[in-house]
Scaffold this motif. Structure first.
Motif, PDB file in Angstrom:
ATOM      1  N   GLN A 150     -20.103 -60.158  31.573  1.00  0.00           N
ATOM      2  CA  GLN A 150     -19.274 -59.610  31.248  1.00  0.00           C
ATOM      3  C   GLN A 150     -19.202 -59.745  29.096  1.00  0.00           C
ATOM      4  O   GLN A 150     -18.647 -58.628  28.849  1.00  0.00           O
ATOM      5  N   TYR A 151     -19.867 -60.626  28.786  1.00  0.00           N
ATOM      6  CA  TYR A 151     -20.828 -60.126  27.354  1.00  0.00           C
ATOM      7  C   TYR A 151     -21.513 -59.501  26.973  1.00  0.00           C
ATOM      8  O   TYR A 151     -22.163 -59.722  26.434  1.00  0.00           O
ATOM      9  N   CYS A 152     -22.440 -58.870  27.815  1.00  0.00           N
ATOM     10  CA  CYS A 152     -23.453 -57.957  27.701  1.00  0.00           C
ATOM     11  C   CYS A 152     -23.464 -57.383  26.960  1.00  0.00           C
ATOM     12  O   CYS A 152     -22.314 -56.636  26.834  1.00  0.00           O
ATOM     13  N   GLN A 153     -24.317 -57.267  25.721  1.00  0.00           N
ATOM     14  CA  GLN A 153     -24.633 -56.121  24.916  1.00  0.00           C
ATOM     15  C   GLN A 153     -25.240 -54.984  25.369  1.00  0.00           C
ATOM     16  O   GLN A 153     -25.940 -55.013  26.144  1.00  0.00           O
ATOM     17  N   LEU A 210     -20.425 -65.181  32.964  1.00  0.00           N
ATOM     18  CA  LEU A 210     -20.558 -64.864  31.442  1.00  0.00           C
ATOM     19  C   LEU A 210     -21.306 -64.178  30.653  1.00  0.00           C
ATOM     20  O   LEU A 210     -21.073 -63.230  29.803  1.00  0.00           O
TER      21      LEU A 210
END
Length: 71
Positions: A63-66, A60
């Motif tokens: 995947q959602y890393c900025q 997660l």
């Protein structure tokens, strides 16, 4: 996620490169995502109760890393 690099550096051309993993102290460790300090190539890792939870949280986080461009 840890380095902002698209791939790990070649150990021949950059023998001093390393990634550090440190214990991330949080109250509800199974609810927390791992974080990183890209300037220092450091992964801050909560003490998860199982490998399955650790895998889910790392997936997660990646995947959602900025990126550095859209933080």
């Amino acid at each position: 996620f840890i380095t902002t690099l698209t791939r790990i550096p070649n150990s021949v051309t950059n023998p001093d490169f390393h990634i550090t993993i440190d214990k991330f102290e949080v109250r509800n460790h199974n609810d927390a995502l791992p974080t990183s300090s890209t300037c220092f190539n450091t992964l801050h890792w909560p003490a998860y109760d199982s490998d399955a939870v650790a895998y889910q949280k790392l997936t997660l986080a990646i995947q959602y890393c900025q990126t550095m461009e859209n933080t």
